[in-house]
Motif scaffolding. Structure first.
Motif, PDB file in Angstrom:
ATOM      1  N   VAL A 234      20.414 -14.947   7.244  1.00 42.99           N
ATOM      2  CA  VAL A 234      21.630 -14.367   7.950  1.00 42.99           C
ATOM      3  C   VAL A 234      21.239 -12.990   8.645  1.00 42.99           C
ATOM      4  CG1 VAL A 234      23.860 -13.569   7.532  1.00 42.99           C
ATOM      5  CG2 VAL A 234      23.237 -15.682   6.443  1.00 42.99           C
ATOM      6  N   ARG A 235      20.589 -12.224   7.842  1.00 42.86           N
ATOM      7  CA  ARG A 235      20.005 -10.935   8.275  1.00 42.86           C
ATOM      8  C   ARG A 235      19.384 -11.030   9.671  1.00 42.86           C
ATOM      9  NH1 ARG A 235      17.485  -7.702   3.847  1.00 42.86           N
ATOM     10  NH2 ARG A 235      17.214  -6.089   5.470  1.00 42.86           N
ATOM     11  N   ALA A 236      18.531 -12.286   9.604  1.00 37.99           N
ATOM     12  CA  ALA A 236      17.674 -12.262  10.675  1.00 37.99           C
ATOM     13  C   ALA A 236      18.509 -12.651  12.136  1.00 37.99           C
ATOM     14  CB  ALA A 236      16.738 -13.478  10.511  1.00 37.99           C
ATOM     15  N   GLY A 237      19.501 -13.398  11.955  1.00 37.29           N
ATOM     16  CA  GLY A 237      20.609 -13.785  12.715  1.00 37.29           C
ATOM     17  C   GLY A 237      21.236 -12.383  13.430  1.00 37.29           C
ATOM     18  N   GLU A 238      21.590 -11.541  12.580  1.00 40.85           N
ATOM     19  CA  GLU A 238      22.134 -10.224  12.862  1.00 40.85           C
ATOM     20  C   GLU A 238      21.366  -9.519  13.513  1.00 40.85           C
ATOM     21  OE1 GLU A 238      23.281  -8.751   9.086  1.00 40.85           O
ATOM     22  OE2 GLU A 238      25.144 -10.017   8.900  1.00 40.85           O
ATOM     23  N   ILE A 239      20.016  -9.395  13.284  1.00 46.68           N
ATOM     24  CA  ILE A 239      19.097  -8.433  13.696  1.00 46.68           C
ATOM     25  C   ILE A 239      18.668  -9.158  15.350  1.00 46.68           C
ATOM     26  CG2 ILE A 239      16.540  -7.942  13.810  1.00 46.68           C
ATOM     27  CD1 ILE A 239      16.684  -7.883  10.734  1.00 46.68           C
ATOM     28  N   GLY A 240      18.835 -10.322  15.392  1.00 51.06           N
ATOM     29  CA  GLY A 240      18.844 -11.069  16.592  1.00 51.06           C
ATOM     30  C   GLY A 240      19.847 -10.740  17.709  1.00 51.06           C
ATOM     31  N   HIS A 241      20.888 -10.677  17.309  1.00 48.50           N
ATOM     32  CA  HIS A 241      22.207  -9.729  18.220  1.00 48.50           C
ATOM     33  C   HIS A 241      21.750  -8.574  18.515  1.00 48.50           C
ATOM     34  CE1 HIS A 241      24.553 -13.592  17.754  1.00 48.50           C
ATOM     35  NE2 HIS A 241      24.407 -13.593  16.634  1.00 48.50           N
ATOM     36  N   LEU A 243      18.817  -7.030  18.716  1.00 51.89           N
ATOM     37  CA  LEU A 243      17.677  -7.128  19.428  1.00 51.89           C
ATOM     38  C   LEU A 243      18.073  -7.293  20.920  1.00 51.89           C
ATOM     39  CD1 LEU A 243      14.789  -8.870  17.411  1.00 51.89           C
ATOM     40  CD2 LEU A 243      14.937  -6.634  17.957  1.00 51.89           C
ATOM     41  N   THR A 244      18.894  -8.374  21.074  1.00 53.42           N
ATOM     42  CA  THR A 244      19.498  -8.764  22.345  1.00 53.42           C
ATOM     43  C   THR A 244      20.279  -7.849  22.915  1.00 53.42           C
ATOM     44  OG1 THR A 244      21.037 -10.233  21.410  1.00 53.42           O
ATOM     45  CG2 THR A 244      18.830 -10.998  22.153  1.00 53.42           C
ATOM     46  N   LEU A 255      12.777  -1.450  17.441  1.00 52.78           N
ATOM     47  CA  LEU A 255      13.982  -2.121  16.622  1.00 52.78           C
ATOM     48  C   LEU A 255      13.230  -3.258  15.778  1.00 52.78           C
ATOM     49  CD1 LEU A 255      16.659  -1.895  15.556  1.00 52.78           C
ATOM     50  CD2 LEU A 255      17.487  -3.469  17.516  1.00 52.78           C
ATOM     51  N   PHE A 256      12.640  -3.786  16.410  1.00 55.50           N
ATOM     52  CA  PHE A 256      12.039  -5.178  15.774  1.00 55.50           C
ATOM     53  C   PHE A 256      11.224  -4.753  14.717  1.00 55.50           C
ATOM     54  CE2 PHE A 256       8.466  -8.266  15.235  1.00 55.50           C
ATOM     55  CZ  PHE A 256       9.279  -9.447  15.217  1.00 55.50           C
ATOM     56  N   ASP A 374       9.700 -16.135  11.976  1.00 52.88           N
ATOM     57  CA  ASP A 374       9.473 -17.087  12.959  1.00 52.88           C
ATOM     58  C   ASP A 374      11.003 -17.139  13.997  1.00 52.88           C
ATOM     59  OD1 ASP A 374       8.254 -18.974  14.698  1.00 52.88           O
ATOM     60  OD2 ASP A 374       9.527 -20.577  14.139  1.00 52.88           O
ATOM     61  N   LEU A 375      12.217 -17.058  13.057  1.00 48.93           N
ATOM     62  CA  LEU A 375      13.263 -16.926  13.679  1.00 48.93           C
ATOM     63  C   LEU A 375      13.512 -15.664  14.476  1.00 48.93           C
ATOM     64  CD1 LEU A 375      16.122 -17.780  14.327  1.00 48.93           C
ATOM     65  CD2 LEU A 375      16.795 -16.805  12.087  1.00 48.93           C
ATOM     66  N   LEU A 376      12.739 -14.441  13.828  1.00 52.01           N
ATOM     67  CA  LEU A 376      13.080 -13.232  14.414  1.00 52.01           C
ATOM     68  C   LEU A 376      12.084 -13.069  15.749  1.00 52.01           C
ATOM     69  CD1 LEU A 376      12.676 -10.517  11.272  1.00 52.01           C
ATOM     70  CD2 LEU A 376      14.865 -11.132  12.846  1.00 52.01           C
ATOM     71  N   CYS A 377      10.897 -13.629  15.579  1.00 54.49           N
ATOM     72  CA  CYS A 377      10.064 -13.710  16.948  1.00 54.49           C
ATOM     73  C   CYS A 377      10.873 -14.596  17.971  1.00 54.49           C
ATOM     74  CB  CYS A 377       8.905 -14.199  16.606  1.00 54.49           C
ATOM     75  SG  CYS A 377       7.964 -13.250  15.426  1.00 54.49           S
ATOM     76  N   SER A 378      11.540 -15.349  17.468  1.00 55.31           N
ATOM     77  CA  SER A 378      12.234 -16.268  18.647  1.00 55.31           C
ATOM     78  C   SER A 378      13.232 -15.285  19.537  1.00 55.31           C
ATOM     79  CB  SER A 378      13.034 -17.446  18.213  1.00 55.31           C
ATOM     80  OG  SER A 378      12.016 -18.447  17.674  1.00 55.31           O
ATOM     81  N   HIS A 379      13.931 -14.570  18.579  1.00 56.04           N
ATOM     82  CA  HIS A 379      15.031 -13.577  19.028  1.00 56.04           C
ATOM     83  C   HIS A 379      14.136 -12.421  19.654  1.00 56.04           C
ATOM     84  CE1 HIS A 379      18.530 -15.143  17.357  1.00 56.04           C
ATOM     85  NE2 HIS A 379      18.048 -15.043  15.916  1.00 56.04           N
ATOM     86  N   LEU A 380      13.003 -12.176  19.294  1.00 56.47           N
ATOM     87  CA  LEU A 380      12.341 -11.157  19.994  1.00 56.47           C
ATOM     88  C   LEU A 380      11.869 -11.337  21.367  1.00 56.47           C
ATOM     89  CD1 LEU A 380      10.800  -8.370  20.183  1.00 56.47           C
ATOM     90  CD2 LEU A 380       8.738  -9.478  19.107  1.00 56.47           C
TER      91      LEU A 380
END
Length: 570
Positions: A234-241, A243-244, A255-256, A374-380
């Motif tokens: 869930v935190r990774a999803g929030e971090i993804g938002h 980042l974008t 930030l990443f 891996d999820l964070l890298c996709s967002h990155l």
């Protein structure tokens, strides 16, 4: 943090060699154990070992809930057996914590610490005159609480003093200490119950209480792992938002790494971008020990080192032992690194960059962290592409497509920003040069508009080379250019303008004659006229500064015969 010297580590071993045998001998002589059956003490030791190798982890804190077993051992067999049981448990505790040759001094340290806490707690218990067989449940429970509390307290004081000696400053009351006291309160009933039950049914009590406790610990560990993984996703999803939402690549990368460091142990972090021609990895972000460093490390070829292999294979790499690093690129592996994790950053199933993080701790990275990273890298990957697209759009909107210089809209913004600095005293003077190519219409009419474009591009290059970082050059419109300079006097500006005028006058411009029957290369000579205005001498308005330069250009230079520099005259 101060690393312990060899001499201090030796002192710890000498103390252990002296004090442990003395402590065991004294406790045996003063409080000798009495065993009615060998199975009962052995079952307690086995239970202590099993609990030692199954810690319950909350984030970065590991909790070994073993004191209830030592309490039962103390109440049943006395101080000597409790000391012996805890010394055995210490071995397995440290084994489970991945003790290495570099930190093997932790064994004598923890052994002495547990011995001291056992002595203080045990002697206090004996000192208040509690006799287990004659005490009520309430009085025995209160005395047991005091016994366990003193053990935890002495351990915390010991560790606090030792860590401050090493330079590792932290609050005496912290998350780990709070968890220790909470675990003590929750496990106290287990210890008292095990004592009474062992008195009634012998070693079978270990099975009735110990095995369910271990099973419950395993279930809670699995549940905690599942919940932690869910929270991290869930935190990774929030971090993804987050980042974008960043509009600059460097801000995205900073930030990443900040957010990644919140999720896992990161002492070193490197992000390498696949080059345009896709023949090497180029370092674009480097953070070491929390500090942003220059990207001065060399590029990495495909299949070279850890990152090169990850790029080539598209598979993440978990490396927790130095001997598994192979031919790692030494610049990216500092000498104190113990664990490495490298992950491909992919977009549209293609690796566009590689992340490599490292920790000074052994076994810092486990496979279960991979889905998060891996999820964070996709967002990155998406965030970097979005930021680059945004920057490209900004560049296109601010620059002239033909010359690459700033366009008038962007120049107008910069002019007003500089004038604000002039007004607040950050800038002493502003000088503006307005340049116009003489008889430029004749070039278009004689050789074609593309030839005129060639001339405009050459003029733009000359102006950029002469001005460099000393000012702002923009295309004002048509065949006109504008130059903005700060903290340069009017006389210095005139000299610079004359230098530009002579350079252009002496230059031979090459282009193609698009209007001739045979399209051939020609050489063209041109001249330019320039008008100069300076603030605050000539005006206190940005718009007027530009108008004054325009007036100087057409009245003082064009009408006076062209190919000259004119300054605004009031």
């Amino acid at each position: 943090m101060v690393e312990l010297s060899i001499s201090i580590k030796r002192v710890l071993w000498y103390m252990w060699i002296v004090f442990l045998p003395l402590g065991l001998w004294y406790s045996y002589v003063s409080y000798p154990p009495s065993f009615s059956s060998l199975w009962e003490p052995v079952s307690l030791i086995i239970l202590a070992i099993l609990i030692s190798v199954i810690p319950y982890q909350i984030r970065e804190s590991k909790i070994f809930i073993i004191r209830w077993v030592s309490l039962a051992a103390f109440l049943t067999y006395g101080l000597f057996f409790e000391l012996l049981l805890m010394q055995i448990a210490v071995l397995f505790l440290l084994f489970r914590s991945k003790m290495t040759l570099e930190n093997i001094y932790r064994y004598p340290l923890n052994s002495i610490m547990f011995m001291i806490s056992s002595f203080i707690a045990g002697l206090t218990f004996y000192g208040i005159g509690i006799v287990q067989e004659e005490s009520s449940l309430i009085s025995l429970t209160l005395a047991s609480f005091l016994y366990m509390f003193l053990q935890v307290l002495v351990n915390d004081v010991f560790l606090y003093i030792f860590n401050h000696f090493k330079g590792n400053r932290y609050s005496f009351i912290n998350q780990d200490s709070k968890l220790d006291y909470l675990a003590m309160l929750l496990s106290l009933p287990y210890g008292v119950s095990l004592y009474f039950l062992q008195s009634a049914i012998g070693f079978a009590s270990t099975l009735f209480i110990g095995l369910p406790f271990i099973a419950l610990t395993i279930i809670l560990r699995l549940y905690n792992h599942s919940e932690s993984l869910k929270e991290d996703l869930v935190r990774a999803g929030e971090i993804g938002h987050q980042l974008t939402s960043q509009l600059k690549v460097d801000e995205v990368l900073d930030l990443f790494i900040d957010k990644l460091s919140d999720l896992m142990q990161v002492d070193y972090a490197y992000i390498l971008d696949v080059s345009t021609n896709e023949n090497e990895l180029v370092l674009i972000k480097r953070v070491e020990n929390g500090k942003r460093m220059d990207n001065t490390l060399r590029s990495i070829q495909r299949n070279e080192g850890i990152s090169g292999k990850v790029w080539h294979s598209g598979q993440a790499a978990f490396l927790n032992k130095k001997r598994s690093w192979g031919d790692a690129v030494k610049e990216y592996i500092p000498s104190d690194v113990e664990s490495v994790l490298s992950v491909p950053i992919q977009r549209n199933q293609r690796t566009v960059a590689v992340l490599m993080v490292a920790s000074k701790r052994k076994n810092a990275y486990k496979p279960h962290i991979l889905p998060i990273v891996d999820l964070l890298c996709s967002h990155l990957a998406v965030a970097i592409q979005n930021a680059r697209n945004y920057q490209t759009a900004i560049i296109k909107s601010e620059h002239c497509a033909l010359t690459g210089l700033y366009n008038y809209r962007r120049f107008d913004e910069l002019l007003h920003d500089k004038f604000d600095e002039l007004m607040n005293g950050s800038v002493r003077q502003l000088s503006l040069i307005l340049l116009d190519i003489d008889h430029f219409k004749n070039i278009n009419d004689t050789y074609g508009h593309q030839s005129g474009n060639d001339i405009l591009q050459d003029i733009a290059r000359i102006l950029s080379n002469v001005i460099g970082n000393e000012g702002v050059v923009a295309r004002y419109g048509g065949e006109e250019f504008v130059i903005l300079l700060d903290n340069i006097s009017k006389n210095q500006t005139i000299e610079l303008a004359e230098q530009i005028r002579r350079k252009i006058e002496d230059c031979v411009f090459k282009t193609l004659n698009d209007l001739s029957e045979v399209r051939q290369e020609i050489q063209v000579r041109i001249t330019v006229s320039m008008g100069i205005s300076t603030a605050p001498e000539d005006t206190d308005s940005a718009l007027t500064l530009l108008r004054n330069a325009d007036r100087a250009l057409y009245v003082g230079a064009k009408r006076a015969g062209r190919n000259r520099v004119a300054q605004y005259m009031k």
